[in-house]
Design a protein around this motif. Structure first.
Motif, PDB file in Angstrom:
ATOM      1  N   GLN A 331     -64.904   6.249  17.077  1.00  0.00           N
ATOM      2  CA  GLN A 331     -65.603   7.302  16.504  1.00  0.00           C
ATOM      3  C   GLN A 331     -67.039   7.128  15.874  1.00  0.00           C
ATOM      4  O   GLN A 331     -66.996   6.292  14.725  1.00  0.00           O
ATOM      5  CB  GLN A 331     -64.651   7.798  15.226  1.00  0.00           C
ATOM      6  CG  GLN A 331     -64.887   9.234  14.680  1.00  0.00           C
ATOM      7  CD  GLN A 331     -64.159   9.799  13.532  1.00  0.00           C
ATOM      8  OE1 GLN A 331     -63.219  10.428  13.979  1.00  0.00           O
ATOM      9  NE2 GLN A 331     -64.557   9.512  12.284  1.00  0.00           N
ATOM     10  N   THR A 433     -70.729  13.759  15.211  1.00  0.00           N
ATOM     11  CA  THR A 433     -69.821  12.802  15.066  1.00  0.00           C
ATOM     12  C   THR A 433     -68.634  13.219  16.082  1.00  0.00           C
ATOM     13  O   THR A 433     -68.381  14.500  16.267  1.00  0.00           O
ATOM     14  CB  THR A 433     -69.030  12.742  13.700  1.00  0.00           C
ATOM     15  OG1 THR A 433     -70.065  12.314  12.614  1.00  0.00           O
ATOM     16  CG2 THR A 433     -68.072  11.594  13.475  1.00  0.00           C
ATOM     17  N   ASP A 435     -65.457  11.327  19.175  1.00  0.00           N
ATOM     18  CA  ASP A 435     -65.001  10.125  19.565  1.00  0.00           C
ATOM     19  C   ASP A 435     -65.630   9.780  21.042  1.00  0.00           C
ATOM     20  O   ASP A 435     -65.998  10.725  21.874  1.00  0.00           O
ATOM     21  CB  ASP A 435     -63.370  10.445  20.123  1.00  0.00           C
ATOM     22  CG  ASP A 435     -62.505  10.515  18.871  1.00  0.00           C
ATOM     23  OD1 ASP A 435     -62.866   9.860  17.872  1.00  0.00           O
ATOM     24  OD2 ASP A 435     -61.546  11.500  18.885  1.00  0.00           O
ATOM     25  N   THR A 476     -67.614  18.808  12.536  1.00  0.00           N
ATOM     26  CA  THR A 476     -66.847  17.378  12.375  1.00  0.00           C
ATOM     27  C   THR A 476     -67.271  16.435  11.284  1.00  0.00           C
ATOM     28  O   THR A 476     -66.984  15.951  10.504  1.00  0.00           O
ATOM     29  CB  THR A 476     -66.550  16.524  13.865  1.00  0.00           C
ATOM     30  OG1 THR A 476     -66.323  17.407  14.772  1.00  0.00           O
ATOM     31  CG2 THR A 476     -65.812  15.364  13.477  1.00  0.00           C
ATOM     32  N   ARG A 796     -57.904  11.953  10.784  1.00  0.00           N
ATOM     33  CA  ARG A 796     -59.223  11.302  11.039  1.00  0.00           C
ATOM     34  C   ARG A 796     -59.606  10.414  10.066  1.00  0.00           C
ATOM     35  O   ARG A 796     -60.161   9.172  10.359  1.00  0.00           O
ATOM     36  CB  ARG A 796     -60.205  12.389  11.328  1.00  0.00           C
ATOM     37  CG  ARG A 796     -61.573  11.823  11.767  1.00  0.00           C
ATOM     38  CD  ARG A 796     -62.564  13.170  12.043  1.00  0.00           C
ATOM     39  NE  ARG A 796     -62.174  13.778  13.168  1.00  0.00           N
ATOM     40  CZ  ARG A 796     -62.672  13.485  14.245  1.00  0.00           C
ATOM     41  NH1 ARG A 796     -63.330  12.654  14.600  1.00  0.00           N
ATOM     42  NH2 ARG A 796     -62.251  14.275  15.301  1.00  0.00           N
ATOM     43  N   GLN A 800     -60.366   6.393  10.893  1.00  0.00           N
ATOM     44  CA  GLN A 800     -61.299   5.662  10.431  1.00  0.00           C
ATOM     45  C   GLN A 800     -61.318   4.314   9.480  1.00  0.00           C
ATOM     46  O   GLN A 800     -61.951   3.380   9.549  1.00  0.00           O
ATOM     47  CB  GLN A 800     -62.335   6.730   9.745  1.00  0.00           C
ATOM     48  CG  GLN A 800     -64.071   6.283   9.982  1.00  0.00           C
ATOM     49  CD  GLN A 800     -64.499   6.326  11.296  1.00  0.00           C
ATOM     50  OE1 GLN A 800     -63.851   6.558  12.481  1.00  0.00           O
ATOM     51  NE2 GLN A 800     -65.839   6.225  11.488  1.00  0.00           N
TER      52      GLN A 800
END
Length: 910
Positions: A331, A433, A435, A476, A796, A800
């Motif tokens: 990501q 931002t 994947d 995002t 998420r 991260q």
């Protein structure tokens, strides 16, 4: 044509020395030679030639000097195959192309590198010869004639330091060869000239000890210790202290050829290694690792006991071989900057190239300062990536702050600059931002990363919607950074404009549960410090999300309510301290004087100290210092030394020693007045000078009630393995995952605050995913508050955080985790070796390393073959590891794991 810069600047043609006319011409050539075969920006050359504000004709004078140099080079041009030196115009400046054999600096660096490699490999005689040849190329200080005329470039100091380091490498090689008699006088001379150099002192002590002069060796240690204390306010480092102890104890390790290398490895004297076979550094570290999926490299016979895993202090991990995790799911955040040259500035291609180069340097500087990497430029658009090689949990925030900083920097050019600051051609910035699949070398070197996924296109589309002079981020990015940044209204696509830093918390800290034992220890530490009237260093270690900050908040609350009347001072280290290494001191000073946030605010931008806030801060500092030390000479001295912390620009390195002393005196003065709790958070991200200062404060504060509480991730112990060790008053807390009952209580409290509860089966599933981590519990509770049916996916932010933690590992360690997951999450060295194609000894080494780093835990029960077994410490780690690699790699590892399991079972039943 030959060039010599290691001494007075000399140019040698076929017929002898070539005359150079004028200081500016010599300085231009000298600066270009220091950066031979590199592009040097015109602005950098002008700064080198004029110390202050350059004259209006500076650019023309530089062009004249370049033209004259081109004539000089052409006059002596040769007709050989490789040609002579060439001075080229190359945006954003000039490039002097010189063959490596024609410049003494290049030859010196090559010899020094080769000698250093021989030294590391244990080829000491060869290293000594090569390093001596490298030093023989020096005829005096770098560009000595220019230095005499007042030139003071950073490159000159850097090369002088490199020369000293090469000399120390030479002494180490000579000592390993047993030639301590030959180098003793040289060592004495250089140690007297530079008494603060600890490595030089250690080498002198070793030479004196081997001559039988133990008392002289201890005298040398005392001289260096006195010099460090008086000039820098520091104590000797752990290696030099280890040498002193070895000399006092007549430790046999001092008779080893590479005695200093042994003690540098772990900082402590230990039993000597066998001198037969392959002595030296090669016997310290494990044999070279081989790549996964490649046949093991033949190795010499191993000793009965495996070598200890290398300390990460020196980070002696071997380079990742080609093919190790070169394609990864990530990501990441992409930043696009569109700039257009001002009207009338792009007509001349050379001028356009120069101006575009200056813009590219400005953008690249801001991107690098925020931890990103510029990956390309296409016309007016610059591409930057955050999270490519190493994921960070705040990549999206870094990208947004970098975008805002770029706009601010470009606006500083003003109306006459190369970029319009108003109108339809003003710069535009977009951040997206998501994947992606990234293909690049595991260590980040090599070709530009290839990014596959929707992020590049969505960021390009977003850039089209950005108004001139503005910045927009995707939905995002906004959702992932709203806790730290303030945004304007979101559009239909969810994109919004970042307005600034959020100064207040938008959420309530979760309840502190399951930490009764730690709280009792903290309360005891507060009482002990006040009763004994002496300092105590308290270190709270824990993985990301373990609750270190929450625990320190509770400690501060206990201190304020304590009957001892504690004063509380806080500070924290941050990634944005890169340009201001002593920012943590700024923040503690602001907290101590009651002025709020210091100049290093943690926002990545810093705040000025103008006539408003700056005057208030100076007044508050003056009141504090005068109340503690009076208005005499001592108070004036402290105010003068602490003053640089209040300025917008970072303190100069030359001011650091006095500033550090003044900072320590202020804190000890506060503690002498009433008990002091000093809380320093996230010390794992602090630079080395700050870590040294913190340990010095704990050691040298004197008989005052000072509780120094620091928080850090386990990576701190990789950098400082002996952190907190050997101190009379030190307390270390490791925040382990919460037990099941505490995790359940925390999750239930978080869900109740949101007005919800979970069915029993879903609750058990979520608790298993939380794994005792308070941050994970908070994020899962937020995810569940969204009302999505069924078990939630990994949030998420959790993903991260885990990915960032994984990226602190060497690539080969991550590859071992991939193999461990393929084996079902429980593995042994034999299984990892079979699945990954690596030697069993190396597999065992990395499994042990991963256990020490808390990624794996060792099982009490060995495998069926009697081997040690390991399991993932946290379910989220295995889930993140599986998400890291492409499906084809994951399936290949699982097929190998199944084949190895079946083969092992067949052998056991045969």
């Amino acid at each position: 044509m030959k060039f010599q810069v290691l001494g007075p600047l000399t140019v040698l043609g076929d017929s002898g020395p070539v005359a150079l006319s004028g200081v500016k011409q010599r300085a231009t050539l000298g600066h270009l030679l220091l950066h031979a075969n590199e592009v040097v920006a015109t602005s950098a050359l002008m700064r080198a030639l004029w110390a202050g504000e350059p004259p209006p004709t500076a650019r023309k004078m530089l062009q004249n000097a370049v033209s004259a140099l081109r004539g000089l080079l052409a006059a002596d041009d040769t007709e050989d195959a490789h040609g002579g030196p060439v001075l080229l115009t190359h945006a954003p400046g000039y490039l002097l192309r010189v063959d490596g054999d024609d410049l003494d600096l290049t030859a010196y660096r090559a010899l020094a590198d080769r000698g250093r490699a021989d030294l590391a490999a244990g080829a000491w005689s060869s290293a000594a010869r090569t390093l001596r040849d490298a030093l023989d190329l020096w005829r005096g200080p770098v560009l000595a004639d220019l230095a005499e005329s007042g030139t003071d470039w950073p490159e000159l100091r850097t090369l002088a330091q490199a020369r000293t380091a090469t000399r120390e490498d030479l002494y180490e090689a000579e000592l390993a060869c047993g030639r301590h008699d030959d180098v003793l006088e040289e060592l004495r001379i250089h140690a007297e000239r530079e008494p603060e150099r600890e490595r030089l002192c250690a080498q002198l002590m070793l030479a004196l000890y081997r001559r039988g002069h133990q008392s002289d060796a201890l005298d040398a240690y005392r001289r260096t210790r006195t010099a460090l204390a008086s000039r820098l306010g520091l104590e000797p480092g752990r290696v030099l202290r280890a040498v002193e102890r070895a000399v006092l104890d007549h430790d046999p390790v001092l008779g080893q050829p590479d005695a200093l290398a042994i003690m540098a490895l772990d900082g402590e004297p230990r039993s000597p290694r066998p001198t037969e076979g392959t002595p030296g550094p090669a016997a310290v570290a494990p044999a070279t690792l081989v790549g996964f999926d490649s046949p093991p490299t033949p190795r010499p016979p191993a000793s009965p006991a495996l070598p200890a895993p290398p300390r990460a202090t020196a980070f002696p991990y071997p380079a990742a071989p080609t093919g190790v995790l070169t394609e990864q799911h990530k990501q990441l955040s992409m930043l696009l900057v569109r700039t257009t040259l001002g009207k009338g500035l792009g007509g001349d291609p050379e001028d356009a190239a120069r101006l575009s180069g200056e813009l590219a340097v400005a953008i690249r500087d801001e991107v690098a300062r925020h931890g990103g990497k510029v990956s390309g430029v296409l016309g007016p658009v610059t591409f930057a990536l955050f999270g490519v090689v190493r994921t960070r949990e705040d990549d999206a925030e870094r990208a947004v702050r970098a975008g805002r900083a770029i706009l601010r920097r470009l606006r500083q050019y003003g109306a006459g600059g190369p970029v319009p600051v108003h109108g339809g051609s003003a710069p535009r910035v977009a951040v997206a931002t998501g994947d992606v699949v990234v293909t690049c070398a595991a260590d980040g070197t090599g070709a530009v990363p290839i990014v596959n996924g929707a992020v590049p296109q969505s960021c390009a589309d977003l850039l089209q919607t950005v108004p001139p002079g503005g910045i927009r981020v995707c939905a995002t990015t906004r959702s992932g950074t709203e806790r730290s940044l303030v945004y304007g209204p979101a559009g239909p696509d969810g994109a919004a404009e970042p307005l600034g830093t959020r100064t207040t918390r938008t959420d309530t800290p979760p309840a502190l549960v399951g930490r009764d034992r730690e709280l009792a220890q903290l309360g005891g530490a507060l009482d002990d410090v006040a009763r004994r009237q002496r300092p105590c260093l308290l270190t709270a270690l824990g993985e990301p999300g373990a609750g270190k900050t929450r625990l320190m908040a509770e400690l501060a609350r206990l201190a304020r309510r304590s009957p001892h009347g504690y004063r509380v001072v806080t500070g924290h280290s941050s990634w944005c301290d890169r340009d201001r290494p002593l920012a943590l001191l700024d923040r503690t000073l602001a907290s101590a004087t009651g002025t709020g946030t210091g100049t290093g605010t943690g926002t990545g931008t810093g705040t000025g100290t103008g006539t408003g806030t700056g005057d208030c801060a100076r007044d508050a500092l003056a009141r504090t210092v005068h109340a503690l030390f009076g208005t005499g000479d001592r108070g004036i001295w402290l105010l003068d030394r602490l003053g640089p912390l209040l300025r917008a620009e970072p303190p100069a390195p030359a001011d650091w020693p006095d500033l550090a002393t003044a900072w320590r005196l202020l804190l000890t003065g506060l503690a002498a007045e009433r008990p002091l709790l000093l809380v320093l958070e996230d010390l794992h991200s602090a630079p080395d000078p700050v870590l040294d200062l913190v340990t010095e404060l704990a050691d040298a504060a004197g008989p005052v009630p000072l509780l120094l509480a620091v928080t850090a991730r386990p990576e701190l112990l990789d950098r400082r393995p002996t952190w907190g060790g050997g101190r009379r008053d030190a307390l270390a807390l490791t925040l382990d995952p919460l037990d099941e009952a505490s995790s359940a209580a925390l999750l239930d409290a978080l869900l109740a605050a949101g007005g919800g509860a979970l069915p029993a089966e879903l609750r058990r599933d979520v608790l298993a995913r939380v794994g005792g981590n308070p941050l994970y519990a908070l994020e899962y509770a937020r995810e569940l508050a969204g009302g999505a049916p069924g078990p939630p996916a990994m949030p998420r932010h959790v993903r991260q955080v885990v990915a960032a933690h994984l990226d602190t590992l060497p690539p080969l360690a991550k590859a071992v985790l991939v193999c461990a997951s393929a084996l079902g999450g429980v593995c042994c060295a034999d299984g990892v070796a079979a699945v990954g194609g690596v030697d069993r000894t190396e597999a065992a080494h990395w499994l042990d390393h991963l256990e020490r780093r808390d990624f794996l835990r060792r099982s009490r029960h060995p495998s069926a073959t009697g081997a040690l077994r390991y399991a993932f410490r946290h379910p989220a780690t295995r889930e993140a590891v599986d998400a890291l690699v492409p499906r084809t790699v994951r399936e290949d590892r699982r097929r190998r794991a199944e084949a190895w399991t079946e083969s092992t079972a067949a052998q056991l039943t045969a």
